[in-house]
Design a protein around this motif. Sequence first.
Motif, mmCIF file in Angstrom:
data_model
loop_
_atom_site.group_PDB
_atom_site.id
_atom_site.type_symbol
_atom_site.label_atom_id
_atom_site.label_comp_id
_atom_site.label_asym_id
_atom_site.label_seq_id
_atom_site.Cartn_x
_atom_site.Cartn_y
_atom_site.Cartn_z
ATOM 1 N N LEU A 87 16.157 -69.131 -22.906
ATOM 2 C CA LEU A 87 16.779 -70.031 -23.875
ATOM 3 C C LEU A 87 16.097 -71.395 -23.899
ATOM 4 C CD1 LEU A 87 20.532 -69.159 -23.214
ATOM 5 C CD2 LEU A 87 19.245 -68.681 -25.309
ATOM 6 N N ALA A 88 15.631 -71.852 -22.745
ATOM 7 C CA ALA A 88 14.964 -73.151 -22.679
ATOM 8 C C ALA A 88 13.521 -73.077 -23.156
ATOM 9 C CB ALA A 88 15.017 -73.682 -21.245
ATOM 10 N N GLU A 89 12.872 -71.938 -22.964
ATOM 11 C CA GLU A 89 11.441 -71.803 -23.230
ATOM 12 C C GLU A 89 11.131 -71.485 -24.688
ATOM 13 O OE1 GLU A 89 7.419 -71.855 -21.943
ATOM 14 O OE2 GLU A 89 9.290 -72.479 -20.968
ATOM 15 N N TYR A 90 12.034 -70.741 -25.367
ATOM 16 C CA TYR A 90 11.723 -70.231 -26.701
ATOM 17 C C TYR A 90 12.679 -70.779 -27.743
ATOM 18 C CZ TYR A 90 8.721 -66.861 -24.324
ATOM 19 O OH TYR A 90 7.744 -66.277 -23.561
ATOM 20 N N GLU A 91 12.160 -70.886 -28.975
ATOM 21 C CA GLU A 91 13.001 -71.222 -30.111
ATOM 22 C C GLU A 91 13.933 -70.043 -30.409
ATOM 23 O OE1 GLU A 91 13.188 -74.056 -31.798
ATOM 24 O OE2 GLU A 91 11.703 -74.966 -30.475
ATOM 25 N N GLY A 112 8.936 -62.733 -20.920
ATOM 26 C CA GLY A 112 9.217 -63.140 -19.549
ATOM 27 C C GLY A 112 9.056 -61.945 -18.621
ATOM 28 N N PRO A 113 9.143 -62.209 -17.300
ATOM 29 C CA PRO A 113 9.450 -63.482 -16.647
ATOM 30 C C PRO A 113 8.216 -64.363 -16.515
ATOM 31 C CG PRO A 113 9.155 -61.791 -15.011
ATOM 32 C CD PRO A 113 8.993 -61.111 -16.348
ATOM 33 N N PRO A 114 8.385 -65.646 -16.163
ATOM 34 C CA PRO A 114 7.217 -66.511 -15.977
ATOM 35 C C PRO A 114 6.341 -66.004 -14.832
ATOM 36 C CG PRO A 114 9.226 -67.565 -15.182
ATOM 37 C CD PRO A 114 9.655 -66.350 -15.915
ATOM 38 N N ALA A 115 5.076 -65.803 -15.120
ATOM 39 C CA ALA A 115 4.184 -65.168 -14.143
ATOM 40 C C ALA A 115 4.071 -65.973 -12.856
ATOM 41 C CB ALA A 115 2.804 -64.978 -14.777
ATOM 42 N N ALA A 116 4.125 -67.311 -12.959
ATOM 43 C CA ALA A 116 3.883 -68.153 -11.786
ATOM 44 C C ALA A 116 4.949 -67.980 -10.719
ATOM 45 C CB ALA A 116 3.791 -69.619 -12.201
#
Length: 808
Positions: A714-718, A667-671
């Motif tokens: 936590l939401a994006e990765y296992e 992270g962080p999300p690039a967008a």
Amino acid sequence: MTTSLSDAPPQPRHGRALDVRLLPAALLTWGSVLLAAYTGYRPVLTGALILSVVALTLAAMQIRAGNTVNRSVVRVLVAAMLFGAAACAAAGARAYSAEVNPLRSLAGEASTAQLEVVVRSDPRLVTPGPDGRPRFLIRASASAYQSTAKYDQWAQARGELTVFASGPAWHKLRPGETVVLRGQLSEPSRRDFTVATIFARGDPKVIAGSSLLQRSASDVRASFVGVVSSVLGEEQAQLLPGLVIGDRSAMSQQMRDDFIATSLTHLTVVSGTHVTIVCGAVLLVARYATGSRRLSAMVTGVALLWFVIVCRPEPSVLRAAAMGSVTLLALISGRRRQALPALHAAVIVLLLVRPQLATDLGFALSVTATAGIVVLTPPFTDVLVRRGVPKLLASVLAVSVTAHFVTAPLIAGFAGQFSVVGVLANLLAAPVVTVSIIGGYAGLLLAPLWTSGAEAVLTVTGLPVTWLLAVARYCAGLPHALITVPAGLSGAAAMMVVIVAGVLSARFHRSRGVVLAAAAGFVALYVPVKLLTSAGLYGPGFPPNDWVVAACDVGQGDGFALSLGSGATIIVDSGPDSEAIDRCLRRLRVREIDLVILTHMHADHVTGLIGVLRGRQVGAVAVGVARDPSTGFDVVRDAVASAGVALVELNEGLELPLGDAVLRVLGPPAARAQYLAPNDQSLVVSITSRTHPWPGFTTLFTGDAEEESQQWLLAEYEPSELRADVFTVPHHGAGTTIPRFITTVGPSVSLIGVGADNSYGHPHADVVATLQAAGSIIGRADDHGLVAVVAREGELIVVGERASVPVS
């Protein structure tokens, strides 16, 4: 009728002669094995040849000479040289066998292979793997292997292995079983004649069971642990198996720390104390029951054999049996001259049979403590008795003080620690140690035969065990219970000088002035050295050379270093002070840097960059896609331009190979990175190694990532993608860290970059409590200064420059 010393029968002279001859023989054996372990077989075999030639030359010259006086001296020299040559030859042969082993070649190539091995030890729980599953260390002996190139052919290869494996199936293995396993081979981390370390993959396949005797020992141990768990409280049930059979797997980290700080750790491993107590009790009972010295000695020998089998005939247990037998011999005979030759002979035999003991700290501590007890305890006891101390108390005090101080130089040299409360803790524990151990072994004997009887005995044994726990907890909580001293040879020598000076000043009144003058001179020398050490110009023993991760003391800010092996280094953040980070990297001996990662642009993470770049070869400096605040990015841009270093950008999802490791940007999300608050713009980077210090070893760097960033992760990765062995706590331990984020990462070690007496209240008490509840060892720059993480035998050891950090 009284007998004076002059009327006593003279002692036989051969006892003293044997003592004098065996001491250099033991030292020669130990020295030759150490030389073989650290330099290889060539220098040792060369030494054996030289000693043989010199011995034969002296013998030939003596035959021609007729001087009787010189002849006896030459005979002693020739015998010593021939023994030294034999010891060097034996050690060289063992080193040669390990070096030419085909598994050593495969380990050097980090190859994958399938092996047939015989399990030699019970699986020992160590630092969990990156997947969070239980991870075990197992000693094994290889018998055959299949390489990846020739899976249809088995080749013979015998040698000692260290196996690291994850999963519950490995916990069920028992010594003596033959198993087939598959894994990646790596060179051994310790120079102890082990041919390779293997990181197993998948579950083992048992192809042959252990012997009836070994199965019986496993059943006895399992029965004992089961009864202990059913009748004692949680803490007592954790400690008693350690006291009796050396099984510390259930002990909590806090309990281990307390026993380390109070020098009571020797009670939780199978030691010579256990052998002395058990065999002494058996000897007394057998002598009372039979009235025969010979029969009681035979019964004691059988008890010792049973002890070794049940506690496992591992090197540590064999060492304990030998050292305890020597101590028992001294106690029951009252003749130190007999005990010392026995000790020297035991050292020689053990080193020839198990040469890896030469590099084992436990072996050195056992030998030193045993020799100290045998030689110094009787006269020390007599001195105390003459001064009015009751004889029983004098004996206990003499043993505790002697064992503590004769081993202090070794502990200082290896661990850089000295327990101030060690003698007090051992004195308080002494009245119940014997009862605890004897009661524990009685329960061990009864558990497989009579469960109700074992329950009754162990219930009573729980009372002295509770006292031991209380002593360890109380003494460990005293101020400055465990202090940090210089490590290495300098620390060992300094500790030895202090102890000798203390003895001289206590024994001789006239020497006190000399001791005080020497102390003043030491302070006059020590203060400048300490200042140089603090400045990073001189480091006598800290930080350790084999550090894996380090947290620099840069004040209120972050500055971390990661070693990838073979000289490769990654720096994450540079702190607010260029001098502080430069000083830290000089102490870590970092001269070449593959990559500098700056998590975000706040001053406490980037202002020190010029200190990182100063005088070092740097591959590149990496930043994230967001550049807030701009003043921080200006500092970075100017620094890299002045140093002529490339500036690169890391984006979410990037996987970058770095030598033998892989860097993943989580992270962080690039967008939406540029729309986040500066702290949540922090790069979150996971770096996983293929081999160093073990495959899958992961460090997670989080910068100042706060709740929004953590929720997204936590939401994006296992959970398995976020797990890490070492974790840099976000935002200096601020209260913005989510407890679920910590438990998901599940770190064995957590590092907090934080300044002393900072005005932000970092680290937050709730965050620290969550880390402690997760079983993570916490290294803090404000409390510990520079913190170094070392990986040894599958465990992470954490040491700090200013105070002792708990050891895993």
